[in-house]
Enzyme design. Structure first.
Site, PDB file in Angstrom:
ATOM      1  N   SER A 153       0.679  -1.077   0.023  1.00  0.00           N
ATOM      2  CA  SER A 153      -0.036  -0.050  -0.014  1.00  0.00           C
ATOM      3  C   SER A 153       0.862   1.373  -0.060  1.00  0.00           C
ATOM      4  CB  SER A 153      -0.902  -0.001   1.447  1.00  0.00           C
ATOM      5  OG  SER A 153      -0.046   0.011   2.290  1.00  0.00           O
ATOM      6  N   GLU A 333      -5.633   9.730  11.678  1.00  0.00           N
ATOM      7  CA  GLU A 333      -4.025   9.830  12.141  1.00  0.00           C
ATOM      8  C   GLU A 333      -3.643   8.391  11.770  1.00  0.00           C
ATOM      9  OE1 GLU A 333      -3.884  10.773  16.043  1.00  0.00           O
ATOM     10  OE2 GLU A 333      -4.980  12.635  15.731  1.00  0.00           O
ATOM     11  N   HIS A 337       0.894   5.203   5.891  1.00  0.00           N
ATOM     12  CA  HIS A 337       0.533   5.440   4.461  1.00  0.00           C
ATOM     13  C   HIS A 337       0.909   7.320   4.252  1.00  0.00           C
ATOM     14  CE1 HIS A 337      -1.582   1.786   5.601  1.00  0.00           C
ATOM     15  NE2 HIS A 337      -0.957   1.476   4.530  1.00  0.00           N
TER      16      HIS A 337
END
Length: 367
Positions: A153, A333, A337
């Site tokens: 990701s 938060e 990422h």
């Protein structure tokens, strides 16, 4: 035979050899091109030289061309005789090709880039404070080098409805010249093992050709226990990564190992906490053992985060206040990422690191 296109955007008669695209030209499957939606597209004709005299103003609009899967060389002419302009162009699922390009009144920019197309649609999205598109040429480029990305990701193309969520691989194309295209196969939640088991590496093998490159960044999810994803650093992790190396070499392509980017966790003294541990050591050892180039994004991202500090580094990550972004009304938060501006900075670290490796001919393809 794969088609080529030449489009003249704006009003009035088209330049000879070009197809006219007016602000109300909606994508029509029977002709294979057009805007996806036209409610925020305007046009002006300033008079003067062909192609430069008129243009479309695509405010948050996408232009679609139906083409066979492959690599395409795209050249876009942008500018305005009377006004300053600012245009950002993304391809496909948010891959950044051109970031806030500005032109002064009376000046025009002709910019080229390569786009990796899957799904039979070359999609270009336009944003910016004052975007312009005067003309566009699209032609197949089967000989262009492809830089494949395999990862998780932190690398992947995040969907548009998740903006500003972005992976660094999504931002990498803006640092690559028009002689090469970035093919980002990275996917959220995947480890080095699950990426293979789900068939994603086979998809890369089916499109890879000699002299292409494969950047491999895993580790975040290899740490997560469970049969589908977990690998042990010095055994199954290294063994699995070697499958990527061997497969690229078998296809006369070039693998590059990438250490996983660091997460944003600080110690009380302001230094970054290491959350990858032996996975970093294992990648570095494997690169040495297999004589494969190593892009050490862990070290580079650590230096960046520590330089910005605990507060400043939040601007790189998905630390969003409630109401700051439409897609995250309650805020978030997230110390793993990136938001788009952070992904751009990590992509620049990656591009700079690749240039420092002095890999030929890869260096020739980097801006």
């Amino acid at each position: 035979m794969t088609p080529s296109y030449r489009f003249d955007f704006g009003q009035g008669s088209p330049q000879e050899g070009y197809t006219k695209i007016e602000p109300d030209t909606v994508h029509d499957p029977s002709v294979g091109y057009g805007f996806g939606e036209t409610s925020r597209i305007n046009a002006r004709d300033r008079g003067g030289e062909p192609l430069r005299r008129d243009f479309c103003i695509p405010l948050d609009a996408s232009f679609v061309v139906d083409v066979p899967d492959g690599t395409y060389h795209v050249t876009v002419l942008m500018g305005d005789e009377l006004a300053a302009t600012e245009t950002t162009i993304k391809a496909g699922e948010g891959r950044l090709m051109l970031h806030k390009l500005r032109t002064q009144p009376g000046y025009f920019a002709r910019v080229s880039f390569a786009v990796w197309v899957t799904g039979g649609r070359l999609l270009l999205s336009f944003t910016g404070r004052a975007p312009r598109v005067n003309a566009m040429e699209i032609r197949p480029s089967s000989s262009a080098c492809t830089i494949f990305l395999a990862g998780d990701s932190t690398v992947t193309d995040q969907p548009a409805d998740g903006y500003p969520y972005a992976g660094w691989g999504q931002m990498l194309p803006q640092f690559v010249k028009a002689d090469a295209a970035v093919a980002n196969y990275a996917l959220s939640g995947r480890s080095s093992k699950s990426f293979i088991r789900e068939g994603h590496l086979d998809a890369i093998w089916s499109r890879m050709k000699p002299w292409d490159y494969l950047l491999i960044q895993f580790g975040h999810n290899d740490q997560k226990y469970g049969e589908e994803r977990y690998t042990e650093p010095f055994t199954t992790y290294k063994e699995t990564l070697k499958i990527y190396l061997d497969g690229a070499r078998e296809r006369q392509a070039f693998p590059i190992l990438v250490t996983p980017v660091e997460r944003r966790f600080f110690e009380e003294d302001g230094t970054l906490r290491d959350t990858h541990g032996n996975y970093l050591t294992a990648v570095r050892e494997l690169a040495e053992e297999e004589k494969v180039p190593l892009l050490d994004l862990a070290a580079r991202s650590r230096e960046l985060y520590e330089r910005l500090g605990p507060e400043g580094s939040k601007s790189l990550f998905m630390w969003l206040a409630p109401g700051e972004f439409l897609n995250f009304p309650d805020g978030t938060e997230d110390n793993t990422h990136f938001q788009e501006q952070g992904a751009i900075q990590i992509a620049k670290l990656a591009a700079d690191g690749l240039k420092e490796l002095r890999i030929q001919p890869l260096n020739l393809y980097l801006k």
